[in-house]
Design a protein around this motif. Structure first.
Motif, PDB file in Angstrom:
ATOM      1  N   ARG A   1       0.855  -1.177   0.000  1.00  0.00           N
ATOM      2  CA  ARG A   1       0.000   0.000   0.000  1.00  0.00           C
ATOM      3  C   ARG A   1       0.898   1.235   0.000  1.00  0.00           C
ATOM      4  NH1 ARG A   1      -5.287  -1.489   0.579  1.00  0.00           N
ATOM      5  NH2 ARG A   1      -5.439   0.332  -0.759  1.00  0.00           N
TER       6      ARG A   1
ATOM      7  N   LYS B   1       0.231   4.721  -1.403  1.00  0.00           N
ATOM      8  CA  LYS B   1      -0.263   6.007  -1.919  1.00  0.00           C
ATOM      9  C   LYS B   1       0.531   7.196  -1.397  1.00  0.00           C
ATOM     10  CE  LYS B   1      -3.923   8.162  -0.319  1.00  0.00           C
ATOM     11  NZ  LYS B   1      -5.185   8.610   0.299  1.00  0.00           N
ATOM     12  N   TYR B   2       1.169   7.027  -0.232  1.00  0.00           N
ATOM     13  CA  TYR B   2       1.939   8.153   0.323  1.00  0.00           C
ATOM     14  C   TYR B   2       3.440   8.040   0.027  1.00  0.00           C
ATOM     15  CZ  TYR B   2      -2.314   9.068   3.056  1.00  0.00           C
ATOM     16  OH  TYR B   2      -3.611   9.347   3.443  1.00  0.00           O
TER      17      TYR B   2
ATOM     18  N   GLU C   1      -3.999  16.352   2.546  1.00  0.00           N
ATOM     19  CA  GLU C   1      -5.366  15.837   2.386  1.00  0.00           C
ATOM     20  C   GLU C   1      -6.358  16.623   3.230  1.00  0.00           C
ATOM     21  OE1 GLU C   1      -4.851  11.572   3.034  1.00  0.00           O
ATOM     22  OE2 GLU C   1      -4.947  11.281   0.867  1.00  0.00           O
TER      23      GLU C   1
ATOM     24  N   LEU D   1       1.398  15.666   1.071  1.00  0.00           N
ATOM     25  CA  LEU D   1       1.356  14.693  -0.028  1.00  0.00           C
ATOM     26  C   LEU D   1       2.513  15.044  -0.957  1.00  0.00           C
ATOM     27  CD1 LEU D   1      -2.476  14.712  -0.837  1.00  0.00           C
ATOM     28  CD2 LEU D   1      -1.205  12.905   0.320  1.00  0.00           C
TER      29      LEU D   1
ATOM     30  N   GLU E   1       0.141   2.912  -6.400  1.00  0.00           N
ATOM     31  CA  GLU E   1      -0.920   3.776  -5.876  1.00  0.00           C
ATOM     32  C   GLU E   1      -0.530   5.248  -5.749  1.00  0.00           C
ATOM     33  OE1 GLU E   1      -1.825   1.835  -2.143  1.00  0.00           O
ATOM     34  OE2 GLU E   1      -3.151   0.382  -3.113  1.00  0.00           O
ATOM     35  N   ASN E   2       0.657   5.622  -6.192  1.00  0.00           N
ATOM     36  CA  ASN E   2       1.067   7.012  -5.937  1.00  0.00           C
ATOM     37  C   ASN E   2       1.310   7.836  -7.201  1.00  0.00           C
ATOM     38  OD1 ASN E   2       3.488   6.055  -6.834  1.00  0.00           O
ATOM     39  ND2 ASN E   2       4.661   6.505  -4.986  1.00  0.00           N
TER      40      ASN E   2
ATOM     41  N   TYR F   1      -0.616   9.712  -8.722  1.00  0.00           N
ATOM     42  CA  TYR F   1      -1.234  11.040  -8.641  1.00  0.00           C
ATOM     43  C   TYR F   1      -0.266  12.088  -8.114  1.00  0.00           C
ATOM     44  CZ  TYR F   1      -1.599  10.506  -3.578  1.00  0.00           C
ATOM     45  OH  TYR F   1      -1.294  10.359  -2.261  1.00  0.00           O
TER      46      TYR F   1
ATOM     47  N   ASP G   1       0.825  14.557 -10.674  1.00  0.00           N
ATOM     48  CA  ASP G   1      -0.097  15.694 -10.893  1.00  0.00           C
ATOM     49  C   ASP G   1       0.073  16.738  -9.801  1.00  0.00           C
ATOM     50  OD1 ASP G   1      -1.183  14.458 -13.119  1.00  0.00           O
ATOM     51  OD2 ASP G   1      -2.700  13.405 -11.932  1.00  0.00           O
ATOM     52  N   LEU G   2       0.249  16.238  -8.568  1.00  0.00           N
ATOM     53  CA  LEU G   2       0.394  17.183  -7.456  1.00  0.00           C
ATOM     54  C   LEU G   2       1.714  17.942  -7.544  1.00  0.00           C
ATOM     55  CD1 LEU G   2      -1.067  15.302  -4.350  1.00  0.00           C
ATOM     56  CD2 LEU G   2      -2.213  16.771  -6.021  1.00  0.00           C
TER      57      LEU G   2
ATOM     58  N   GLU H   1      -6.743  21.037  -9.831  1.00  0.00           N
ATOM     59  CA  GLU H   1      -5.315  20.727 -10.003  1.00  0.00           C
ATOM     60  C   GLU H   1      -4.770  19.916  -8.842  1.00  0.00           C
ATOM     61  OE1 GLU H   1      -3.500  24.514 -10.698  1.00  0.00           O
ATOM     62  OE2 GLU H   1      -4.196  24.582 -12.776  1.00  0.00           O
TER      63      GLU H   1
ATOM     64  N   ARG I   1      -8.181  18.756  -4.168  1.00  0.00           N
ATOM     65  CA  ARG I   1      -8.595  18.996  -2.781  1.00  0.00           C
ATOM     66  C   ARG I   1     -10.000  19.590  -2.750  1.00  0.00           C
ATOM     67  NH1 ARG I   1      -6.262  21.547   1.897  1.00  0.00           N
ATOM     68  NH2 ARG I   1      -7.833  21.112   3.488  1.00  0.00           N
TER      69      ARG I   1
ATOM     70  N   PHE J   1     -11.966  11.805   4.065  1.00  0.00           N
ATOM     71  CA  PHE J   1     -10.692  11.362   4.639  1.00  0.00           C
ATOM     72  C   PHE J   1     -10.617   9.906   5.109  1.00  0.00           C
ATOM     73  CE2 PHE J   1     -11.432  15.852   6.163  1.00  0.00           C
ATOM     74  CZ  PHE J   1     -10.654  16.459   5.197  1.00  0.00           C
TER      75      PHE J   1
ATOM     76  N   PRO K   1      -7.669  13.492  -2.723  1.00  0.00           N
ATOM     77  CA  PRO K   1      -7.133  14.120  -3.937  1.00  0.00           C
ATOM     78  C   PRO K   1      -6.840  13.087  -5.021  1.00  0.00           C
ATOM     79  CG  PRO K   1      -6.146  15.126  -2.008  1.00  0.00           C
ATOM     80  CD  PRO K   1      -6.998  13.979  -1.504  1.00  0.00           C
ATOM     81  N   GLN K   2      -6.291  11.945  -4.602  1.00  0.00           N
ATOM     82  CA  GLN K   2      -5.979  10.876  -5.552  1.00  0.00           C
ATOM     83  C   GLN K   2      -7.221  10.482  -6.358  1.00  0.00           C
ATOM     84  OE1 GLN K   2      -5.240   7.235  -3.487  1.00  0.00           O
ATOM     85  NE2 GLN K   2      -3.947   6.384  -5.100  1.00  0.00           N
TER      86      GLN K   2
ATOM     87  N   LEU L   1      -8.646  13.419  -8.630  1.00  0.00           N
ATOM     88  CA  LEU L   1      -7.843  13.565  -9.851  1.00  0.00           C
ATOM     89  C   LEU L   1      -8.119  12.423 -10.819  1.00  0.00           C
ATOM     90  CD1 LEU L   1      -4.485  14.801  -8.232  1.00  0.00           C
ATOM     91  CD2 LEU L   1      -6.120  16.174  -9.549  1.00  0.00           C
TER      92      LEU L   1
END
Lengths: 325, 723
Positions: A144, A146-147, A232, A240, A304-305, A307, A310-311, B586, B589, B627, B709-710, B713
């Motif tokens: 896992r 995502k972070y 988040e 993030l 999972e990360n 995204y 994009d950030l 973008e 959030r 969350f 956010p994930q 997006l």
């Protein structure tokens, strides 16, 4: 919690001597907001906890001719409230203010923040012995994640959680490391070390060494510095992705620029390729896109990360446009 | 039936909590605060493995440690989830107990397991239960002919929505303190169900229920996770029996993520058909839900009940995994169902180019089962829509979802709830009047923090012509008169009518006593201004103090919550939420800017605590919507975020202006106060309204909570790709 001894040295020399002499594994405690948790959960063990609270001369923000010295034991709240910081290093103030919560900032220190252990949830699980804790596997790599890191992961995919580090590195800060052999100064950027160098720590501190202070050079004429943190929830959240940008803008063009990101790599991540794109050209959203795309060529997202790519653009765009404004 | 709210002096008005000062100054005693003489600390060893055969447990090394008084084996054969209890110890203090746990030698033979509930659906996945598949149908429903309904439709929309595993995470973790007085067991327990825990302990320990007392004075939240007897409570009672000392066992935050339940996940696929004018022709739902080694939740009630629709078909399946069992979580099933049903209603509205609120009104029902069942005794949903829309400024929404521009988009959304909340007939409460004019109201209910103590005082004071501060409230003890568990939004509509009944009887007696003093007939006596007087001769008065003194001894009055015509009418609570958000396209959030919560829960007893209830539920729904998610890892078989750092709950900075609205419809068929439950209703449409507001803002429904956010997006990428 396992039992440990506690030492409360009074001076930096005493601390250095203690660290040099002791044969037991030592944990240095600054604010203790995280270390206590680690000791209680069993993620960290220590034969000796060196409490830095009483060490003279480690706290305080001192203006120096060429810059500003920030003692390792300076509380984060003091950084946030310091007038010289607000005036000369707005990104550092933004980073300090974005960090944790008021309660934690009242107790947490600059040195503690710069030397904190990763937040990776596998590392933090006392039942898991991962690469960072001397095991064989990085559980995040196929688990896992995502972070986790999109840059610089190699055998370990933590992200470095500090907000202050990216801001300080982009400002050109240097770290002073103390030991019985005397003080040593390194650029803060080189204070951090990737897992391929040593999977069990995140910085270059060897046994016997401790972070004494950081020094930030005086701002150059026309210097702009911005820190953007994407998270988040509204507060009490690690980044993030965060972006620290320091630059000198002349006529809508960055004559100099330094870009450091948090939340994307096991260390604060300098985006030199992005800097090369951004330097010397009129600032625009398209230019930022090009800069990020160039930097992302080095990225290898996990399952999972993705995204975070994009950030990275969103954070850098906001920071660059704000700095250029 | 007259549904207008009577003009009460206290009921329906805001009353400050009678125990507020105690709570905020830290003087209120919670289970965690209980310290008894010679009390031992109990700790439980839990399996780190998601599936294993327990080959042997050696307690001897733990028992050999000085300060350890007892140890128990709690597992035999197989453990089926990480966090399942294996052994327990009782020792002089926490550190000794922890050390003792680390000395217990357990030999496990690990077995194949699956904790990823989507992988668990594969036929090749390890079997969670011996000899049975991991997928099991647990609910089906059908009315009309859905195929015919879809054939008649002008527009058919089919969409899939997902909800995450949500952990209750009450501020106060679970805990019990048990001791024996001879053959009588006393347990302080952090529970929503003192009588249920008493009965459960009696059965499990094979002692008469009359010999068990369960006490809960104050509680730091439960949200459904404390509805039944817990294994650690049984362990505390057994350790106390063995050591002849009180034993206290508190669960940890990690335990809260592994062994005391959570809201099951859901994967809901809706198909809906409608005519061009918006009238629904058919609904179908296929749901997969996972509750670990326990069952998932049925999420279908909203789709079955709420909108007028002649044809409806539901199939629900539960998916077993090697994870602790789920437990009821504030409005179980409905909360998940609202996200899916209200999501697809909005996506249908867009397909029909119709105002989502108009679509809902077009299909308004006045009978349950989609207008095919019993008539609702009262239904104020239309007023909730009207008042809520006005409060949010519904006309400001995007006419077409996502029609705004720029990086930050605004949107407004609506969602509907239906829930129960009729209360339980047979609930008992006593009022005791004392000659010194003190008044006691006694009920074996429990105050979860919702304000039950205060509402009991309000009802008694209203009826007796006194002030809430004049009333001594006793609750939270299973020796007191029976009341149901505090779940299902039962407490107020069960307890308040029982208190009212007892108080009305007390007033009758007081009037009779006053009549003797006034030398008039009892039916000539009226009450006001802390006096009794003769209606025929108002100058004849007697003050309360004299009448109470004439009672000569303390005098109890037994009240009971009576029945209601459930076979002739449907009794439900309703609500409509309206949320306004902005979304950064973008960063992904979401910020919730405003949330309006309009509710029909009948007569409100205490407006202040009722509003708190709504604010809390909206906050919880926002938190789950944006969350909260328990993340399981198939490699370790454990959750990766069993703490309050990585399991993210909304902070004060995330919570917007929340406007509670009550429509004040009093259902006198239901009970003597016309009151209904409110505990769960405001949780039901809160995440869904926010999700629909996000859809209105960005033009694509995220279709999954939490909307991180994930995921936002990813949804925007789905929109770009045109799917």
């Amino acid at each position: 919690m396992r039992e440990f001894k506690i030492a409360q040295p009074r001076t930096a020399d005493e601390l250095a001597a203690l660290l040099a002499e002791t044969k037991e594994p030592v944990a240095m405690m600054a604010g203790g907001t995280d270390l206590i948790d680690e000791l209680k959960s069993g993620v960290a063990t220590a034969g000796l906890v060196a409490d830095l609270q009483a060490v003279a001369g480690l706290a305080g923000i001192v203006p120096e001719k060429e810059g500003l010295r920030i003692g390792a034991m300076t509380k984060v709240v003091d950084l946030d409230e310091d007038a010289a910081v607000a005036r000369n290093y707005p990104s550092l103030r933004q980073a300090a203010r974005s960090l944790a919560t008021p309660q934690l900032r009242n107790v947490g220190t600059v040195g503690g923040n710069l030397c904190q252990r990763p937040r990776c949830w596998y590392y933090r699980d006392p039942q898991v012995v991962c690469r960072k804790k001397g095991g064989f596997n990085c559980y995040a790599f196929q688990g896992r994640n995502k972070y986790h890191a999109i840059f610089g992961g190699s055998g370990c995919f933590i992200v470095y959680p500090s907000d202050l580090a990216p801001a300080l590195i982009s400002l050109g800060a240097k770290a002073t490391i103390g030991s019985v052999k005397g003080d040593k100064v390194v650029p803060l950027e080189q204070f951090y070390a990737l897992p391929e160098i040593d999977g069990r720590r995140e910085n270059i501190l060897d046994k016997g060494q401790f972070l004494k202070s950081v020094w930030v050079p005086a701002p150059k004429a026309g210097q702009k510095a911005v820190y953007v943190k994407l998270k988040e929830r509204g507060t009490w959240d690690f980044a993030l992705v965060s972006a620290a940008v320091t630059g000198v803008v002349q006529g809508g063009v960055f004559a100099e620029i330094s870009v450091v990101m948090g939340g994307v790599a096991p260390i604060p991540w300098r985006l030199r390729k992005a800097e090369d794109v951004l330097r010397g050209k009129p600032v625009s959203e398209a230019l930022v896109r090009q800069a990020v795309d160039e930097a992302l060529k080095d990225a290898s997202p996990l399952r999972e990360n993705g995204y975070k790519a994009d950030l990275a653009f969103a954070a850098l765009k906001e920071a660059v446009l704000a700095a250029a404004a | 039936m007259n549904t207008k709210a009577p003009d009460y002096r206290l009921i329906g008005k805001p009353t400050r909590r009678i125990d507020g000062r105690e709570v905020v100054t830290g003087r209120a005693t919670y289970t965690q605060d209980i310290k008894l003489k010679d009390m031992l600390i109990g700790k439980i060893l839990r399996s780190p493995h998601a599936a294993a055969e327990v080959v042997s447990i050696d307690l001897a090394p733990a028992l050999a440690l000085p300060g350890v008084f007892a140890a128990l084996k709690l597992a035999e054969g197989k453990v089926r989830y990480a966090g399942q209890q294996v052994a327990a110890v009782a020792a002089v203090d926490e550190r000794t107990a922890e050390k003792a746990l680390s000395r217990i030698k357990v030999e496990y033979k690990t077995l194949p397991y699956v904790v990823d509930w989507e992988k668990a659906r594969d036929a090749s996945a390890p079997q969670v239960r011996d000899g049975k598949g991991n997928v099991e149908k647990f609910n089906e429903y059908s009315r009309g002919d859905v195929e015919k309904g879809f054939a008649e439709a002008d527009v058919v929309v089919e969409r899939t929505y997902r909800t995450a595993f949500e952990i209750h995470n009450p501020a106060e973790t679970h805990g019990s303190v048990a001791y024996w007085e001879g053959d009588h067991l006393v347990v302080y327990d952090s529970t929503q169900n003192i009588h249920g825990v008493r009965d459960g302990l009696a059965r499990t320990l094979k002692v008469p229920a009359a010999n068990v007392t369960v006490i809960k004075k104050y509680m730091g939240g439960g949200f459904g996770s404390k509805l039944g007897l817990n294994e650690h409570t049984v362990a505390a009672a057994n350790l106390a029996r063995e050591t002849r000392r009180p034993v206290k066992i508190l669960l940890s935050r990690r335990d809260n993520a592994v062994c005391v339940g959570y809201r099951p996940s859901s994967l809901q696929t809706y198909k809906v058909g409608a005519k061009k004018d918006g009238s629904l022709t058919a609904f179908s739902l296929v749901n997969y839900a996972s509750g670990g080694v326990g069952a998932g939740d049925e999420v279908s009630e909203p789709v079955v009940d709420i909108y007028k629709c002649p044809n409806c078909k539901v199939e629900e399946f539960t998916v077993f995994t090697n994870t602790g069992a789920s437990r009821a979580t504030r409005a179980p099933g409905h909360t998940q169902g609202a996200l899916g049903l209200e999501g697809v209603m909005d996506e249908l509205a867009a397909a029909l180019e119709m105002d989502p609120l108009e679509l809902r009104k077009k299909n308004y029902s006045t009978r349950n089962l989609g207008d095919t069942g019993l008539p609702y005794s009262t239904k104020g949903l239309d007023m909730c829509y009207e008042l809520g829309a006005k409060a949010i400024g519904w006309e400001r929404r995007n006419r077409k979802p996502g029609e705004g521009s720029g990086p930050v988009r605004r949107g407004i959304g609506v969602a509907t709830s239906i829930w129960f909340g009729a209360g339980v007939p047979g609930t008992l409460a006593d009022i005791v009047l004392y000659p010194d004019m003190s008044v006691e109201v006694v009920c074996g209910t429990q105050d979860l923090g919702t304000g039950t103590r205060t509402h009991m005082a309000v009802v008694a004071a209203e009826t007796l012509g006194l002030e809430p501060k004049d009333i001594t409230v006793k609750l939270g003890n299973s020796d007191y008169p029976w009341a149901p568990l505090s779940g299902g939004s039962l407490t107020t509509p069960s307890v308040a009518p029982a208190v009212r009944d007892a108080a009305l009887k007390a007033v009758d007696r007081l009037k009779a006593v006053a009549a003797a003093r006034l030398k008039v007939a009892a039916d000539d006596v009226a009450m006001g201004d802390r006096k009794f007087f003769a209606k025929s001769a108002p100058e004849k008065t007697v003050v309360f103090a004299d009448v109470y003194r004439d009672l000569r001894r303390e005098t109890p009055f037994h009240g009971e919550r009576t029945g209601y015509p459930g076979d002739a009418y449907a009794f439900n609570t309703f609500g409509a939420h309206f949320a306004e958000v902005d979304v950064n396209v973008e960063t992904g959030r979401i910020r919730v800017l405003k949330h309006v919560a309009a509710h029909d829960s009948g007569q409100i007893i205490n407006k202040l605590t009722a509003e708190s209830q709504v604010v809390g539920a909206v906050t919880q729904g926002l938190s789950a919507g944006l969350f909260e998610e328990r993340v399981m890892d198939d490699t370790t078989g454990n959750p990766v975020n069993p703490n309050l750092c990585d399991y993210k709950i909304a902070t004060s900075l995330d919570i917007p202006e929340i406007t509670p609205i009550f429509v004040d419809i009093v259902d006198t068929r239901l009970n003597n106060l016309g009151t209904k439950g409110l505990g769960e209703p405001p949780r039901i449409p809160s995440s869904a309204a926010i999700a629909n507001a996000v859809y209105n803002a960005i033009g694509v429904h995220v279709r999954e909570i939490p909307m991180t956010p994930q995921r936002v997006l990813a949804a925007l990428k789905r929109k770009e790709a045109g799917s």
